[in-house]
Design a protein around this motif. Structure first.
Motif, PDB file in Angstrom:
ATOM      1  N   SER A  49       0.682  -0.853  -0.221  1.00 33.20           N
ATOM      2  CA  SER A  49      -0.068   0.033   0.292  1.00 33.20           C
ATOM      3  C   SER A  49       1.234   1.096   0.063  1.00 33.20           C
ATOM      4  N   ARG A  52       2.139   1.901  -3.309  1.00 33.65           N
ATOM      5  CA  ARG A  52       0.889   2.603  -4.575  1.00 33.65           C
ATOM      6  C   ARG A  52       1.553   3.940  -4.181  1.00 33.65           C
ATOM      7  N   LYS A  56       1.988   7.554  -6.857  1.00 33.84           N
ATOM      8  CA  LYS A  56       1.401   7.928  -6.374  1.00 33.84           C
ATOM      9  C   LYS A  56       2.077   9.519  -6.184  1.00 33.84           C
ATOM     10  N   SER A 120     -18.106  -3.703  12.248  1.00 27.26           N
ATOM     11  CA  SER A 120     -18.665  -3.041  11.353  1.00 27.26           C
ATOM     12  C   SER A 120     -20.151  -2.885  11.736  1.00 27.26           C
ATOM     13  N   HIS A 140     -15.340   2.660  13.052  1.00 29.19           N
ATOM     14  CA  HIS A 140     -15.783   1.960  12.009  1.00 29.19           C
ATOM     15  C   HIS A 140     -14.984   2.814  10.914  1.00 29.19           C
ATOM     16  N   MET A 142     -13.522   2.592   6.909  1.00 34.05           N
ATOM     17  CA  MET A 142     -13.284   1.555   5.578  1.00 34.05           C
ATOM     18  C   MET A 142     -12.277   1.847   4.841  1.00 34.05           C
ATOM     19  N   ASN A 143     -13.304   0.581   4.560  1.00 36.03           N
ATOM     20  CA  ASN A 143     -12.037  -0.550   3.237  1.00 36.03           C
ATOM     21  C   ASN A 143     -11.644   0.228   2.245  1.00 36.03           C
ATOM     22  N   PRO A 144     -10.667   0.658   1.531  1.00 39.40           N
ATOM     23  CA  PRO A 144      -9.239  -0.141   2.465  1.00 39.40           C
ATOM     24  C   PRO A 144      -9.194   1.513   2.838  1.00 39.40           C
ATOM     25  N   MET A 147      -7.384   4.761   1.517  1.00 45.17           N
ATOM     26  CA  MET A 147      -7.362   5.470   1.208  1.00 45.17           C
ATOM     27  C   MET A 147      -9.131   6.493   1.449  1.00 45.17           C
ATOM     28  N   ASN A 190     -22.983   0.765   6.754  1.00 41.22           N
ATOM     29  CA  ASN A 190     -23.849  -1.247   7.216  1.00 41.22           C
ATOM     30  C   ASN A 190     -25.022  -1.175   6.793  1.00 41.22           C
ATOM     31  N   LEU A 193     -25.631   0.341   3.188  1.00 34.11           N
ATOM     32  CA  LEU A 193     -24.423  -0.516   2.358  1.00 34.11           C
ATOM     33  C   LEU A 193     -24.663  -2.101   1.830  1.00 34.11           C
ATOM     34  N   ILE A 235     -14.894  -6.356   0.493  1.00 38.57           N
ATOM     35  CA  ILE A 235     -14.820  -6.773   1.626  1.00 38.57           C
ATOM     36  C   ILE A 235     -14.840  -8.007   2.703  1.00 38.57           C
TER      37      ILE A 235
HETATM   38  N1  CAA Z   1      -3.331   1.579  -0.593  1.00 36.79           N
HETATM   39  C1  CAA Z   1      -2.760   2.881  -1.719  1.00 36.79           C
HETATM   40  N2  CAA Z   1      -3.250   3.212  -2.522  1.00 36.79           N
HETATM   41  C2  CAA Z   1      -4.175   2.531  -2.677  1.00 36.79           C
HETATM   42  C3  CAA Z   1      -5.186   1.404  -2.200  1.00 36.79           C
HETATM   43  C4  CAA Z   1      -4.179   1.075  -0.976  1.00 36.79           C
HETATM   44  N3  CAA Z   1      -5.447   0.382  -0.149  1.00 36.79           N
HETATM   45  N4  CAA Z   1      -5.800   0.817  -2.531  1.00 36.79           N
HETATM   46  C5  CAA Z   1      -6.574   2.119  -4.167  1.00 36.79           C
HETATM   47  N5  CAA Z   1      -4.703   2.708  -4.227  1.00 36.79           N
HETATM   48  C6  CAA Z   1      -4.948   4.322  -4.892  1.00 36.79           C
HETATM   49  C7  CAA Z   1      -4.474   3.608  -6.189  1.00 36.79           C
HETATM   50  O1  CAA Z   1      -3.180   3.485  -6.525  1.00 36.79           O
HETATM   51  C8  CAA Z   1      -4.835   4.576  -7.428  1.00 36.79           C
HETATM   52  O2  CAA Z   1      -4.210   5.241  -6.998  1.00 36.79           O
HETATM   53  P1  CAA Z   1      -4.044   6.392  -8.764  1.00 36.79           P
HETATM   54  O3  CAA Z   1      -5.422   6.655  -8.957  1.00 36.79           O
HETATM   55  O4  CAA Z   1      -3.368   7.333  -8.711  1.00 36.79           O
HETATM   56  O5  CAA Z   1      -3.028   5.878  -9.532  1.00 36.79           O
HETATM   57  C9  CAA Z   1      -6.237   5.070  -7.255  1.00 36.79           C
HETATM   58  O6  CAA Z   1      -6.323   4.131  -5.396  1.00 36.79           O
HETATM   59  C10 CAA Z   1      -7.298   3.720  -7.319  1.00 36.79           C
HETATM   60  O7  CAA Z   1      -7.065   2.904  -6.941  1.00 36.79           O
HETATM   61  P2  CAA Z   1      -7.425   1.866  -8.347  1.00 36.79           P
HETATM   62  O8  CAA Z   1      -6.859   2.549  -9.137  1.00 36.79           O
HETATM   63  O9  CAA Z   1      -6.754   0.983  -8.225  1.00 36.79           O
HETATM   64  O10 CAA Z   1      -8.956   1.589  -8.488  1.00 36.79           O
HETATM   65  P3  CAA Z   1     -10.131   2.801  -8.133  1.00 36.79           P
HETATM   66  O11 CAA Z   1      -9.571   4.144  -8.850  1.00 36.79           O
HETATM   67  O12 CAA Z   1     -11.501   2.012  -7.639  1.00 36.79           O
HETATM   68  O13 CAA Z   1     -10.466   2.766  -6.754  1.00 36.79           O
HETATM   69  C11 CAA Z   1     -11.005   1.955  -4.076  1.00 36.79           C
HETATM   70  C12 CAA Z   1     -10.164   1.507  -6.066  1.00 36.79           C
HETATM   71  C13 CAA Z   1      -9.976   3.152  -3.838  1.00 36.79           C
HETATM   72  C14 CAA Z   1     -10.743   1.168  -3.651  1.00 36.79           C
HETATM   73  C15 CAA Z   1     -12.113   1.855  -5.337  1.00 36.79           C
HETATM   74  O14 CAA Z   1     -12.062   1.713  -6.091  1.00 36.79           O
HETATM   75  C16 CAA Z   1     -13.467   2.561  -4.064  1.00 36.79           C
HETATM   76  O15 CAA Z   1     -13.068   3.685  -3.497  1.00 36.79           O
HETATM   77  N6  CAA Z   1     -14.451   1.935  -3.673  1.00 36.79           N
HETATM   78  C17 CAA Z   1     -15.051   1.540  -2.997  1.00 36.79           C
HETATM   79  C18 CAA Z   1     -14.721   1.366  -1.370  1.00 36.79           C
HETATM   80  C19 CAA Z   1     -15.497   0.630  -0.478  1.00 36.79           C
HETATM   81  O16 CAA Z   1     -16.563   1.298  -1.040  1.00 36.79           O
HETATM   82  N7  CAA Z   1     -15.382   0.884   0.583  1.00 36.79           N
HETATM   83  C20 CAA Z   1     -15.856   0.257   1.629  1.00 36.79           C
HETATM   84  C21 CAA Z   1     -16.228  -0.554   1.956  1.00 36.79           C
HETATM   85  S1  CAA Z   1     -17.502  -1.073   3.483  1.00 36.79           S
HETATM   86  C22 CAA Z   1     -16.147  -0.637   4.802  1.00 36.79           C
HETATM   87  O17 CAA Z   1     -15.123  -1.192   4.324  1.00 36.79           O
HETATM   88  C23 CAA Z   1     -17.148  -1.441   6.335  1.00 36.79           C
HETATM   89  C24 CAA Z   1     -17.797  -2.091   5.979  1.00 36.79           C
HETATM   90  O18 CAA Z   1     -17.523  -2.611   7.444  1.00 36.79           O
HETATM   91  C25 CAA Z   1     -17.732  -3.494   5.508  1.00 36.79           C
END
Ligand code: CAA
Length: 283
Positions: A49, A52, A56, A120, A140, A142-144, A147, A190, A193, A235
């Protein structure tokens, strides 16, 4: 209270993300899990992570090194320093497992230490009941975690104002946006969602469309960054099922019944990304 030492319990997807965010903000982090292999995997996730973020240009290689140096891993709870100011718990969504951890921690860390659960959906009031209800709160993420901006902050029935204020300020110092929500099943994130994800699984189960097409509809039609079935895989289908069961038991409303297909996939060990197969296959 000035917090310098933070313990994160659980080195899975959420725990490693939480440890990374605290370590990147110069807290001393003790990351605890039951097996060294889990800790090694967590550190590997954190390292990739951070790579990445370097790619960026969000951080430098030196900042990555400093972040990793701020993390101490341990397989024993009693390795946690006595003067730890915050324990962030991010283990499996099992109430009994969480209560057992808090009861052990209660004799290891000082009386001022705040316990924060990343649960959650499980009641913070119930989780707080057996240890330090005034210094217990829900945090609580959020994943990731590195970000996502949001941290839902959930007071238990007895959480003190001082604890709430400390955790709110701490979330802001981590660069997150804290939102206070009240202690009901699923909180807000949740509660909204997971029924959506469950409904997407019902649509697949009933043959309304393919998994790919269901996700395409929500990505192109609603501008979601991930389709609901890809998000469920991200998730973890076991986590999705656990959350739906908390909603179903908590509200006694059949609208929260988990889709039979979700239950069958979890029973078959198809948990999503972490098992390399869920609604989709992963390398
Ligand atoms: N660490 C560092 N950087 C990260 C990363 C991580 N874990 N994940 C993604 N990134 C960065 C990537 O490097 C990328 O950077 P650039 O655009 O500058 O290249 C950028 O974030 C976008 O990543 P991706 O290109 O891989 O893909 P994406 O545009 O789809 O973004 C994402 C990834 C941020 C996960 C996006 O898909 C997203 O927001 N998805 C929804 C996630 C969500 O809804 N989370 C909540 C779930 S519910 C929860 O978590 C709670 C629970 O209780 C279950």
């Amino acid at each position: 209270m000035v917090i310098k030492n933070v313990a994160v319990i659980g080195a899975g997807t959420m725990g490693s993300g939480i440890a990374q965010v605290f370590a990147a903000n110069n807290f001393n982090v003790t990351l605890v899990d039951t097996e060294q292999t889990y800790l090694d995997k967590g550190i590997k996730t954190i390292s990739s992570s951070l790579d990445r973020l370097i790619k960026k240009n969000s951080i430098t290689a030196d900042q990555k090194d400093t972040t990793l140096k701020n993390i101490f891993t341990a397989t024993q709870l009693d390795s946690i320093p006595h003067d730890t100011g915050l324990v962030a718990e991010a283990i499996i969504e099992s109430k009994s497992a969480k209560l057992s951890i808090y009861n052990k921690l209660n004799d290891i860390v000082n009386q001022d230490c705040i316990f924060a659960s990343n649960t959650s959906s499980i009641s913070i009031t119930e989780l707080a009941a057996t240890t330090r209800p005034d210094r217990f709160i829900g945090m609580h993420f959020m994943n990731p975690v590195p970000m996502m901006q949001l941290v839902e902050i959930i007071r238990g029935y007895a959480t003190s104002d001082a604890t709430f204020d400390i955790i709110k300020q701490l979330s802001i110092s981590l660069g997150k946006t804290p939102v206070e929500v009240f202690d009901y099943p699923g909180f807000v994130a949740n509660r909204i969602l997971m029924p959506m994800i469950n409904e997407a699984i019902f649509a697949l189960f009933e043959g309304v469309a393919s998994a790919q097409d269901i996700d395409t509809v929500m990505k192109l039609g609603m501008n979601h960054p991930m389709g609901p079935l890809t998000l469920a895989d991200f998730i973890g289908l076991d986590v999705c099922l656990a959350i739906m069961e908390v909603l179903y038991d908590g509200f006694n409303d059949s609208k929260y019944r988990p889709c039979p297909l979700l239950k069958k996939m979890v029973a078959a060990g198809k948990l999503g990304r972490k098992s390399k197969e869920g609604f989709f296959k992963y390398d």
